[in-house]
Write a protein that holds these residues in place. Sequence first.
Motif, PDB file in Angstrom:
ATOM      1  N   GLN A   1       0.856  -1.185   0.000  1.00 15.15           N
ATOM      2  CA  GLN A   1       0.000   0.000   0.000  1.00 15.15           C
ATOM      3  C   GLN A   1       0.895   1.239   0.000  1.00 15.15           C
ATOM      4  O   GLN A   1       1.759   1.383   0.859  1.00 15.15           O
ATOM      5  CB  GLN A   1      -0.893   0.032   1.248  1.00 15.15           C
ATOM      6  CG  GLN A   1      -1.635  -1.263   1.536  1.00 15.15           C
ATOM      7  CD  GLN A   1      -2.901  -1.404   0.709  1.00 15.15           C
ATOM      8  OE1 GLN A   1      -3.641  -0.455   0.522  1.00 15.15           O
ATOM      9  NE2 GLN A   1      -3.138  -2.615   0.213  1.00 15.15           N
TER      10      GLN A   1
ATOM     11  N   THR B   1       0.509   5.317   0.137  1.00 12.22           N
ATOM     12  CA  THR B   1      -0.569   6.230   0.507  1.00 12.22           C
ATOM     13  C   THR B   1      -0.083   7.673   0.603  1.00 12.22           C
ATOM     14  O   THR B   1       0.961   7.950   1.204  1.00 12.22           O
ATOM     15  CB  THR B   1      -1.162   5.812   1.870  1.00 12.22           C
ATOM     16  OG1 THR B   1      -1.603   4.453   1.798  1.00 12.22           O
ATOM     17  CG2 THR B   1      -2.331   6.699   2.257  1.00 12.22           C
TER      18      THR B   1
ATOM     19  N   ALA C   1      -7.975   5.678  -5.557  1.00 13.42           N
ATOM     20  CA  ALA C   1      -7.258   4.455  -5.189  1.00 13.42           C
ATOM     21  C   ALA C   1      -7.270   3.554  -6.415  1.00 13.42           C
ATOM     22  O   ALA C   1      -8.276   3.484  -7.126  1.00 13.42           O
ATOM     23  CB  ALA C   1      -7.914   3.759  -3.998  1.00 13.42           C
TER      24      ALA C   1
ATOM     25  N   VAL D   1      -1.388  -1.265  -4.212  1.00  9.36           N
ATOM     26  CA  VAL D   1      -2.522  -0.339  -4.156  1.00  9.36           C
ATOM     27  C   VAL D   1      -1.998   1.059  -3.860  1.00  9.36           C
ATOM     28  O   VAL D   1      -1.367   1.296  -2.820  1.00  9.36           O
ATOM     29  CB  VAL D   1      -3.548  -0.778  -3.090  1.00  9.36           C
ATOM     30  CG1 VAL D   1      -4.698   0.227  -3.018  1.00  9.36           C
ATOM     31  CG2 VAL D   1      -4.086  -2.176  -3.415  1.00  9.36           C
TER      32      VAL D   1
ATOM     33  N   LYS E   1      -2.965   5.012  -3.192  1.00 10.19           N
ATOM     34  CA  LYS E   1      -4.092   5.812  -2.689  1.00 10.19           C
ATOM     35  C   LYS E   1      -3.625   7.245  -2.467  1.00 10.19           C
ATOM     36  O   LYS E   1      -2.552   7.462  -1.896  1.00 10.19           O
ATOM     37  CB  LYS E   1      -4.610   5.235  -1.358  1.00 10.19           C
ATOM     38  CG  LYS E   1      -5.125   3.799  -1.435  1.00 10.19           C
ATOM     39  CD  LYS E   1      -5.368   3.229  -0.049  1.00 10.19           C
ATOM     40  CE  LYS E   1      -4.048   2.925   0.645  1.00 10.19           C
ATOM     41  NZ  LYS E   1      -4.222   2.291   1.967  1.00 10.19           N
TER      42      LYS E   1
ATOM     43  N   VAL F   1      -9.577  -1.981  -0.358  1.00 10.00           N
ATOM     44  CA  VAL F   1      -8.241  -2.470  -0.019  1.00 10.00           C
ATOM     45  C   VAL F   1      -8.291  -3.929   0.445  1.00 10.00           C
ATOM     46  O   VAL F   1      -7.349  -4.695   0.200  1.00 10.00           O
ATOM     47  CB  VAL F   1      -7.553  -1.569   1.034  1.00 10.00           C
ATOM     48  CG1 VAL F   1      -7.307  -0.190   0.453  1.00 10.00           C
ATOM     49  CG2 VAL F   1      -8.344  -1.488   2.329  1.00 10.00           C
TER      50      VAL F   1
ATOM     51  N   PHE G   1      -5.357  -6.588   1.601  1.00  7.24           N
ATOM     52  CA  PHE G   1      -4.940  -5.914   2.831  1.00  7.24           C
ATOM     53  C   PHE G   1      -5.811  -6.364   3.992  1.00  7.24           C
ATOM     54  O   PHE G   1      -7.030  -6.450   3.883  1.00  7.24           O
ATOM     55  CB  PHE G   1      -5.036  -4.400   2.679  1.00  7.24           C
ATOM     56  CG  PHE G   1      -4.573  -3.645   3.897  1.00  7.24           C
ATOM     57  CD1 PHE G   1      -3.228  -3.550   4.199  1.00  7.24           C
ATOM     58  CD2 PHE G   1      -5.487  -3.048   4.755  1.00  7.24           C
ATOM     59  CE1 PHE G   1      -2.796  -2.851   5.326  1.00  7.24           C
ATOM     60  CE2 PHE G   1      -5.063  -2.356   5.879  1.00  7.24           C
ATOM     61  CZ  PHE G   1      -3.711  -2.262   6.163  1.00  7.24           C
TER      62      PHE G   1
END
Length: 513
Positions: free
Chosen positions: A218, A220, A320, A336, A338, A478, A483
């Motif tokens: 992830q 972010t 996302a 991912v 975001k 997610v 996740f």
Amino acid sequence: MTSSAENSGQPVFTIIVLGASGDLAKKKTFPALFGLFLHGHISPKTRIIGYARTKMDRPDFLKRISQHIKNTTAPKVKTMLDQFLDQSTYVSGAYDQDSGFLALEQEIQRVEREAKIYDRLFYMALPPSVFIPVANGLKRNCYTTKGINRLIVEKPFGMDLESSRTLSKALGALYREDEIYRIDHYLGKEMVKNIMILRFSNQIFGSCWNKDHISNVQITFREKIGTEGRGGYFDEFGIMRDVMQNHLLQILTLIGMEAPRSSNAEDIRDAKVNVLRAIPEVIESEVLLGQYGKSEDGTMPSYLDDDTVPKGSKTATFAAAAFHINNPRWEGVPFVLKCGKALDQQKVEIRIQFKDMGNAIFHKDVAARNELVIRVQPQEAVYLKMTQKLPGLGMDTVMSELDLSYASRFTNLTVPDAYENLILDAIVGEQSNFVRTDELDEAWRIFTPVLHKIDRGLVPVEIYPYGSRGPKHLPEFVTRFGFERHAQNYSWPETSQTSVAQAVAALSADSKL
């Protein structure tokens, strides 16, 4: 031709800032240049010339470029700032007429004669609409044959694959690839530059950096503020173009790439391009978009309340998306990305979540997944979330961390500004942290189809409250890509300078007992 950079141990350039009256130059470029000057990273002989359409005299220019420089009352800083300003001048002129660039050339030649400098660094702190006319004007009128020419180009590098290729072709017809430095300031951030060191200098990470051990990644980017009157500019691009296609994708390439053959800039950029070539185009079913509305208590405005935003705009302020690297190392591991505005926190971080232990003797709710977290900003840190025994007579467990917080570990060092890092790289000719043409091409290939669908309104945009975590379907999104949030409440203890000082004082007191 022997350049001034080759005649001394320290490269010496005349630095010309195009767009010198704008916000970017005022808030980032000039403070970064002064930071380098203050700490001796650029030569005292360096000369700075600002160029823009705004008509202003030199005192007004000097006032403008110094207003965002900090700690100017400190004696050393004040002395150095006076010298920096004394070596800075300004020329006003149009971006599409030779007359202005001829005046600029006269000023460049004047300072070159004075300082015996023959190398030129052009920093284009400009909107993309004037990249090509300015690049043409510089090449026709200000390109030196006596030394080095380098051109720093700010993002955005186009709006899609076609416009990016048009821009690259136009610049490529004027300047060699080794003269072009496409700047993405995230590549200058301390923790982003640390990724390669973490990966390729530590066996503990290198041996488990693959699909056999990692469940998902992830990346972010969260901002607490909205567009704050910049909606007119932002609405042209949206969050995916503004942040994800460049900043976050660059981080992804550093996390995902194979070990370069060497630390040479081209080997590093080759490795990043190979990652991008392995990523298929993003599809709309793996994208979640949002736009912030009013806060739940009604005190904070919606995106559409910004007077600079077109009425009824569907532009996303949150995005996302899932990315897949189809190669032997990463097959089946979703990345991912975001990013969003008007959220509950201000932070940028990379979260690498490892797989479950499998046949562990402890229940899954007890032995939570390990996570390696790289906090890019604020409060730079690297920490590894892990399960440990809670001190006591029982066998209760707790999630804790192995924590490297820069504020406590490196108390006598200052984390440099990203722009300082990158401008210095451009001065010394280090291109590994700049974006190459083929890298840019592959990045736009991945994003362009879904961006065109978003532009046509074919991807739904969900309204989320200002100050929230984002769209309500984000947790579901997610989770869909692997996740897992552990049942135990866990929060990373934010280390502050105050708490560090208190800890040091306590240790000092103990040592006296």
